[in-house]
Scaffold this active site. Structure first.
Site, mmCIF file in Angstrom:
data_model
loop_
_atom_site.group_PDB
_atom_site.id
_atom_site.type_symbol
_atom_site.label_atom_id
_atom_site.label_comp_id
_atom_site.label_asym_id
_atom_site.label_seq_id
_atom_site.Cartn_x
_atom_site.Cartn_y
_atom_site.Cartn_z
ATOM 1 N N LYS A 115 -0.487 -45.391 45.461
ATOM 2 C CA LYS A 115 -1.302 -44.733 46.420
ATOM 3 C C LYS A 115 -1.022 -43.290 46.972
ATOM 4 C CE LYS A 115 -5.274 -47.861 47.095
ATOM 5 N NZ LYS A 115 -6.233 -48.772 48.013
ATOM 6 N N LYS A 197 -5.103 -50.560 35.098
ATOM 7 C CA LYS A 197 -6.276 -51.390 35.541
ATOM 8 C C LYS A 197 -7.456 -50.693 35.802
ATOM 9 C CE LYS A 197 -6.429 -51.731 40.118
ATOM 10 N NZ LYS A 197 -6.057 -52.202 41.836
ATOM 11 N N LYS A 200 -11.780 -48.992 41.073
ATOM 12 C CA LYS A 200 -13.253 -48.341 41.496
ATOM 13 C C LYS A 200 -12.862 -46.848 41.802
ATOM 14 C CE LYS A 200 -13.087 -51.354 45.794
ATOM 15 N NZ LYS A 200 -11.902 -51.960 46.010
HETATM 16 P P1 TYM Z 1 -9.463 -54.646 46.156
HETATM 17 O O1 TYM Z 1 -10.842 -54.084 46.952
HETATM 18 O O2 TYM Z 1 -8.857 -53.548 45.296
HETATM 19 O O3 TYM Z 1 -10.224 -55.637 45.080
HETATM 20 C C1 TYM Z 1 -10.760 -56.662 45.441
HETATM 21 C C2 TYM Z 1 -10.430 -57.909 44.404
HETATM 22 O O4 TYM Z 1 -10.670 -57.614 43.081
HETATM 23 C C3 TYM Z 1 -9.617 -57.517 42.313
HETATM 24 N N1 TYM Z 1 -9.548 -56.779 41.574
HETATM 25 C C4 TYM Z 1 -9.171 -57.086 40.071
HETATM 26 N N2 TYM Z 1 -9.190 -58.024 39.296
HETATM 27 C C5 TYM Z 1 -9.130 -58.164 37.980
HETATM 28 N N3 TYM Z 1 -8.940 -56.939 37.376
HETATM 29 C C6 TYM Z 1 -9.277 -55.810 38.055
HETATM 30 N N4 TYM Z 1 -9.161 -54.395 37.287
HETATM 31 C C7 TYM Z 1 -9.120 -55.837 39.624
HETATM 32 N N5 TYM Z 1 -9.388 -54.705 40.352
HETATM 33 C C8 TYM Z 1 -9.461 -55.201 41.462
HETATM 34 C C9 TYM Z 1 -8.484 -57.758 43.445
HETATM 35 O O5 TYM Z 1 -7.274 -58.203 42.924
HETATM 36 C C10 TYM Z 1 -8.934 -58.252 44.578
HETATM 37 O O6 TYM Z 1 -8.790 -59.480 44.649
HETATM 38 N N6 TYM Z 1 -5.807 -55.627 49.472
HETATM 39 C C11 TYM Z 1 -7.157 -56.358 48.810
HETATM 40 C C12 TYM Z 1 -8.180 -56.438 49.724
HETATM 41 C C13 TYM Z 1 -7.767 -57.325 50.875
HETATM 42 C C14 TYM Z 1 -7.613 -58.784 50.867
HETATM 43 C C15 TYM Z 1 -6.922 -59.138 52.011
HETATM 44 C C16 TYM Z 1 -7.457 -59.541 49.429
HETATM 45 C C17 TYM Z 1 -7.361 -57.008 52.146
HETATM 46 N N7 TYM Z 1 -6.868 -58.114 52.808
HETATM 47 C C18 TYM Z 1 -6.836 -60.553 52.206
HETATM 48 C C19 TYM Z 1 -7.295 -60.782 49.927
HETATM 49 C C20 TYM Z 1 -6.714 -61.484 51.240
HETATM 50 C C21 TYM Z 1 -7.459 -54.846 47.940
HETATM 51 O O7 TYM Z 1 -7.345 -53.973 47.928
HETATM 52 O O8 TYM Z 1 -8.619 -55.519 46.913
#
Ligand code: TYM
Length: 332
Positions: A115, A197, A200
């Site tokens: 990032k 990956k 979004k």
């Molecule tokens: P975020 O918002 O990027 O993504 C949300 C969830 O989607 C999963 N994910 C994917 N899984 C498979 N293939 C992909 N291409 C893919 N892109 C995203 C992510 O692994 C995630 O589970 N840091 C986290 C948000 C967060 C969080 C937390 C998660 C903040 N606090 C506490 C769990 C527990 C994040 O940026 O997810």
């Protein structure tokens, strides 16, 4: 534990339109836990501001992410659905954990490196300490299990290290959480560059299938998906494009890779891509319809937010008073 139930926590950032990566890697799997566990699913808006956001978009996406949780099958009666900034204890514990997380640990986080390369003009302190806030989200609820995609595994490991360090210094305070990474769907790749990956924040709209895309767009995107040389539909290390499409097909249909290979024996990439597009579009149509209905009822979504925030704050408060006592903060 809460009563006799183990605790689940997970979060999704309202920082863009959610993709089938978010769906297959995370949200789709969430509802399976509702009966057996006490589940907290959070819209992590405070994490989203580590990257500059337009306020109106962030606000809209916060409603949308909550609506998508419900549209993807999370029953607000059986799960605590809430917005992170509605429970100030996240920020409070975030600071405490900042003071128990090492500069070296945060410097090693690959998401920070990615990032900060992408947003070189805004490498702010929050982007750097992001994983400590994520640890706060999780530890605040004495979470046992955290369902996430594999890209979050490193953050999860750091959360465990922070919990163990804190417990080591002050005595038992936090449950040490375990990641739950579904075998299927743990990493859905970009349709244009199957070695990266699906994200979004990708600017190439054809690389990403959004949960809310219409059927025609979904089919068009899959038809255009980059495939590999050769023509066979089979899993292989040198076929990242086909591997990704087979993973997506398998997640939507529940079929094994062997079954898929048999189903498409003698058929070409074109047939397969169309079939993947169709199962994906068919699975997402009811989600989109439910989402649209929910977005027309903001009052209902706000009611859920309010109820979720109250439930979450109640649990968070218990952990926070324990933490403050252990740290030596004076209670009034
Ligand atoms: P975020 O918002 O990027 O993504 C949300 C969830 O989607 C999963 N994910 C994917 N899984 C498979 N293939 C992909 N291409 C893919 N892109 C995203 C992510 O692994 C995630 O589970 N840091 C986290 C948000 C967060 C969080 C937390 C998660 C903040 N606090 C506490 C769990 C527990 C994040 O940026 O997810």
């Amino acid at each position: 534990m809460l009563g006799d139930k183990k605790i689940i926590f997970s979060g999704v950032q309202p920082s863009g339109n959610l993709t089938i990566g978010n769906y297959l890697g995370a949200i789709k799997n969430f509802s399976a836990f509702s009966e057996e566990y006490k589940c907290f699913y959070c819209v992590v808006d405070m994490h989203a501001i580590t990257v500059r956001q337009v306020a109106a978009d962030l606000r809209r996406r916060t409603y949308e992410t909550l609506a998508l949780y419900i549209a993807c099958g999370l029953d607000p009666e059986k799960n605590t659905l809430f917005v992170q900034s509605h429970v100030p204890a996240h920020a409070e514990l975030g600071w405490v954990l900042d003071c128990h997380t090492m500069f070296g640990e945060l410097s090693r986080m690959t998401q920070f490196k990615d990032k900060s390369a992408k947003h070189a003009d805004n490498i702010n302190a929050g982007l750097f300490t992001y994983p400590a806030l994520m640890a706060a989200d999780i530890l605040l609820y004495q979470t046992d299990l955290v369902p996430v995609g594999i890209d979050q595994k490193q953050h999860l490991e750091l959360s465990r290290d922070i919990a163990q360090r804190f417990n080591g210094i002050y005595g038992d305070t936090f449950t040490v959480p375990e990641p739950y990474i579904a075998k299927s769907g743990m990493k859905i790749m970009s349709l244009a560059e199957p070695l990266s990956k699906m994200s979004k924040s990708d600017t190439n709209q054809n690389a990403v299938v959004y949960i809310l895309d219409g059927k025609d767009d979904i089919i068009r995107k899959f038809k255009r998906a980059v495939t590999d040389s050769g023509s066979e539909i089979r899993m292989s290390d040198d076929k990242p494009g086909i591997n990704n499409l087979m993973t997506i097909y398998s997640c939507f249909t529940g079929k094994s890779f062997d079954d898929i290979e048999r189903e498409f024996e003698g058929k070409g990439y074109g047939d397969f891509k169309l079939a993947v597009g169709e199962v994906c579009a068919d699975a997402l149509t009811p989600v989109r319809e439910k989402f649209n209905a929910l977005m027309n009822d903001k009052a209902y979504l706000e009611e859920i937010m309010k109820k979720g925030a109250d439930e979450a704050a109640y649990c968070a408060r218990k952990t926070m008073s324990k933490v403050k006592r252990k740290l030596g903060f004076v209670a009034l």
